[in-house]
Design a protein around this motif. Sequence first.
Motif, mmCIF file in Angstrom:
data_model
loop_
_atom_site.group_PDB
_atom_site.id
_atom_site.type_symbol
_atom_site.label_atom_id
_atom_site.label_comp_id
_atom_site.label_asym_id
_atom_site.label_seq_id
_atom_site.Cartn_x
_atom_site.Cartn_y
_atom_site.Cartn_z
ATOM 1 N N LYS B 118 53.464 31.321 35.183
ATOM 2 C CA LYS B 118 54.234 31.305 33.934
ATOM 3 C C LYS B 118 53.379 31.685 32.725
ATOM 4 N N ALA B 119 52.088 31.813 32.928
ATOM 5 C CA ALA B 119 51.194 32.040 31.796
ATOM 6 C C ALA B 119 51.530 33.343 31.092
ATOM 7 N N VAL B 120 51.449 33.321 29.780
ATOM 8 C CA VAL B 120 51.794 34.512 29.013
ATOM 9 C C VAL B 120 50.571 35.267 28.514
ATOM 10 N N ASP B 121 49.454 34.584 28.401
ATOM 11 C CA ASP B 121 48.257 35.293 27.950
ATOM 12 C C ASP B 121 47.092 35.028 28.911
ATOM 13 N N VAL B 122 46.026 35.748 28.665
ATOM 14 C CA VAL B 122 44.882 35.666 29.564
ATOM 15 C C VAL B 122 44.296 34.261 29.583
ATOM 16 N N GLN B 123 44.150 33.673 28.410
ATOM 17 C CA GLN B 123 43.564 32.333 28.339
ATOM 18 C C GLN B 123 44.300 31.365 29.248
ATOM 19 N N TRP B 164 42.219 43.020 31.557
ATOM 20 C CA TRP B 164 43.124 42.289 32.424
ATOM 21 C C TRP B 164 44.419 43.072 32.581
ATOM 22 N N ARG B 165 44.932 43.090 33.770
ATOM 23 C CA ARG B 165 46.211 43.769 33.990
ATOM 24 C C ARG B 165 47.199 42.750 34.528
ATOM 25 N N ALA B 166 48.375 42.785 33.980
ATOM 26 C CA ALA B 166 49.405 41.845 34.404
ATOM 27 C C ALA B 166 49.682 41.980 35.901
ATOM 28 N N GLU B 167 49.515 43.195 36.415
ATOM 29 C CA GLU B 167 49.823 43.406 37.833
ATOM 30 C C GLU B 167 48.877 42.634 38.745
ATOM 31 N N TRP B 168 47.702 42.249 38.188
ATOM 32 C CA TRP B 168 46.739 41.555 39.038
ATOM 33 C C TRP B 168 47.177 40.124 39.316
ATOM 34 N N GLU B 169 48.144 39.710 38.513
ATOM 35 C CA GLU B 169 48.526 38.311 38.598
ATOM 36 C C GLU B 169 49.217 37.984 39.921
ATOM 37 N N ALA B 170 50.123 38.839 40.302
ATOM 38 C CA ALA B 170 50.917 38.553 41.491
ATOM 39 C C ALA B 170 50.074 38.375 42.755
ATOM 40 N N PRO B 171 49.178 39.320 43.060
ATOM 41 C CA PRO B 171 48.361 39.128 44.270
ATOM 42 C C PRO B 171 47.568 37.829 44.229
ATOM 43 N N THR B 172 47.088 37.485 43.043
ATOM 44 C CA THR B 172 46.311 36.259 42.922
ATOM 45 C C THR B 172 47.158 35.051 43.307
ATOM 46 N N ASP B 189 39.519 27.519 58.459
ATOM 47 C CA ASP B 189 38.930 28.853 58.594
ATOM 48 C C ASP B 189 39.774 29.906 57.894
ATOM 49 N N GLN B 190 41.056 29.824 58.120
ATOM 50 C CA GLN B 190 41.957 30.788 57.489
ATOM 51 C C GLN B 190 41.917 30.642 55.966
ATOM 52 N N ALA B 191 41.962 29.402 55.496
ATOM 53 C CA ALA B 191 41.907 29.170 54.054
ATOM 54 C C ALA B 191 40.618 29.728 53.468
ATOM 55 N N ALA B 192 39.511 29.487 54.146
ATOM 56 C CA ALA B 192 38.219 29.965 53.663
ATOM 57 C C ALA B 192 38.188 31.484 53.644
ATOM 58 N N SER B 193 38.764 32.071 54.645
ATOM 59 C CA SER B 193 38.764 33.526 54.730
ATOM 60 C C SER B 193 39.553 34.151 53.581
ATOM 61 N N VAL B 194 40.728 33.598 53.300
ATOM 62 C CA VAL B 194 41.524 34.117 52.181
ATOM 63 C C VAL B 194 40.790 33.871 50.865
ATOM 64 N N LEU B 195 40.215 32.678 50.735
ATOM 65 C CA LEU B 195 39.494 32.333 49.509
ATOM 66 C C LEU B 195 38.363 33.330 49.255
ATOM 67 N N ALA B 196 37.604 33.631 50.284
ATOM 68 C CA ALA B 196 36.472 34.546 50.132
ATOM 69 C C ALA B 196 36.950 35.918 49.652
ATOM 70 N N ARG B 197 37.973 36.423 50.293
ATOM 71 C CA ARG B 197 38.484 37.733 49.882
ATOM 72 C C ARG B 197 39.023 37.679 48.455
ATOM 73 N N HIS B 198 39.731 36.594 48.178
ATOM 74 C CA HIS B 198 40.367 36.410 46.876
ATOM 75 C C HIS B 198 39.338 36.385 45.735
ATOM 76 N N VAL B 199 38.281 35.658 45.931
ATOM 77 C CA VAL B 199 37.286 35.517 44.865
ATOM 78 C C VAL B 199 36.508 36.808 44.671
ATOM 79 N N GLN B 200 36.299 37.529 45.758
ATOM 80 C CA GLN B 200 35.498 38.746 45.653
ATOM 81 C C GLN B 200 36.220 39.891 44.990
ATOM 82 N N TRP B 201 37.529 39.766 44.908
ATOM 83 C CA TRP B 201 38.305 40.858 44.330
ATOM 84 C C TRP B 201 38.011 40.991 42.842
ATOM 85 N N VAL B 202 37.525 42.156 42.443
ATOM 86 C CA VAL B 202 37.167 42.335 41.038
ATOM 87 C C VAL B 202 37.958 43.469 40.407
ATOM 88 N N GLY B 203 39.135 43.711 40.937
ATOM 89 C CA GLY B 203 39.961 44.754 40.340
ATOM 90 C C GLY B 203 39.790 46.073 41.046
#
Lengths: 209, 209
Positions: B118-123, B164-172, B189-203
Motif C-alpha cells: 500500500k506504500a505510496v512513496d519510497v520511504q 526506484w521503479r514502481a514495477e519493482w514493487e510487485a516482484p518483491t 531451505d526453500q525460504a532461504a533460497s527465495v530470500l537469497a535470490r530476493h536480497v541479491q536482486w539489484v534491479g
Amino acid sequence: MTTAKSDTIASRISRELAERIVTGVIAAGARLRQDHIAEEFGASHVPVREAFRRLEAQGLVVSEPRRGVRVAGFSLDEVKEVAEMRAALEVLALRHAAPHLTRAILDAAEAANHAGEKAVDVQAWDEANRSFHRLILSPCGMPRLLKSIDDLQVVGARLLFSGWRAEWEAPTDRDHRAILSALRAGDVDQAASVLARHVQWVGPSPRKS
Amino acid sequence: MTTAKSDTIASRISRELAERIVTGVIAAGARLRQDHIAEEFGASHVPVREAFRRLEAQGLVVSEPRRGVRVAGFSLDEVKEVAEMRAALEVLALRHAAPHLTRAILDAAEAANHAGEKAVDVQAWDEANRSFHRLILSPCGMPRLLKSIDDLQVVGARLLFSGWRAEWEAPTDRDHRAILSALRAGDVDQAASVLARHVQWVGPSPRKS
DNA sequence: GATCTCCAAATTATAGATAATTTCAGTAAT
DNA sequence: ATTACTGAAATTATCTATAATTTGGAGATC
C-alpha cells in the motif's frame, strides 16, 4: 615492531588497544577510561575517543552513551556467532575468488600453511593462518567483504589467545590442505564446504562467559 | 520526525547525515567538511568527527587521514557486493531464526508486507520492507549479525532512493509471500533460497558509477 | 541492619583555540 | 601551451578548558 609509525594518533591508539584486547592484556568487560588511556599515550582524550569509535565498529568494545566503553565480552554464544558469520562470508568470498586463483597464489597459500605448522607461538600461528585465508580470498575483488571478514577474524582471534591448544593446530593444517587440494582440482563446492566447517570450529570445550 | 531526540550530539549528527546520504541529498563522492557541518548543526567539530567515524563503520563514507571524508561511491559492483553480503548473512540469520518463528511473528510479517503493497512513496515502502526482514530474522538471537545486516540494508537503500521503479514493487511482495508460505510449511531451505535470490536482486538495469 | 538521599569525586561529552597538513590559484620557467 | 613552483587560504588533527552526567559512598531514616 617498535612504536609502529602511524599517520594519526587516533589510529595508533586504536591499533594498540585492539592488540591488547585481542591478546587478553585487557580483559573482557574491563572499562576503558579515556583520560587514563590518553595520559598513557601522552595524548589528549580526543583521539582516544575516536579510537574508541573504531574499536566499537570492529566489535572489540561496546559503548554506552555517557557511561563509557568497556571491552566486549566473548561468551561461547558470541564466539559462535562471529565464527558463523565469518564462515558465511568467507564462503561467499571464496566462490568469487575461485575463478581468479592462480597456481602461484595456491603455492603461496601452501607456503603460509607450512609456516603455520612450524609456528612456535600463538602469534606466529595466527599470523600464518590469517595469511592463508587472505591469500585465497583476496582475489574475489570485494573490498567491503574482505574488510568485514578481517574484522571478524580479529574478534575471533581473542578465542585463540584466551585458550589455545597445540593439538588444535594439526586439524587446522589438515583443513587447509584439503581446501587447497579441492581448489587445485577445481572443486569449488568441496573447498567451500571444508572452509565453512573449518572456520566455524571454535574448539571442543565450552568456554566461560 | 522533528529533531529526533538523541542522547549525544554526535549520534544525532550521524543519524542526520546517514539519512541525507541514503536519500541522495548528499551525492556520492561529495566531500564532507567538518567545520561546515559543525556550524550547520550549531556544534563544534569534535562530535562531527565522531559522527564521521560511525558513518565510516557503516560504509556510508570513506575517510583518508588528513585528507578528509567523502561520501562513499556506489558503483554497480559495490551495490552487488553489498547485496551478496546481505544475502549470505540473511540466510544465516533465517536458518537460526526459523526454529523460533511463531504464528504471530509470521502474521506480523505478512502485515508488514501488506503495508509495503500500500506504500505510496519510497520511504514508506523501504520502511515496510525493512520491517518484514527484521521481523523474520530477529528471532535468531544473534545481535552482531543483525547489526551487520542492518548496516548493509542501509547502504543498499541508497540504490532504492537513487532509482526506484514502481514495477519493482510487485516482484518483491511476491518474494515476501513465497518466503512466508515456505516458512509456514516448515520448508526452511526453500525460504532461504527465495530470500537469497530476493536480497541479491539489484534491479534490471546497470547503474552508473 | 537495610535502604534512601544527597553531595563530592570521577568521568564523559562538548566547546574553543592551536598546530600541522593539504589544496589550489597564480606565477614563472621551459 | 604546458609543466613546475610558491605561498596564502582552507582544512584536518590535536590540545586545553569547561559543562554535564554518572558513580560511589557517608550519613540519615525507617
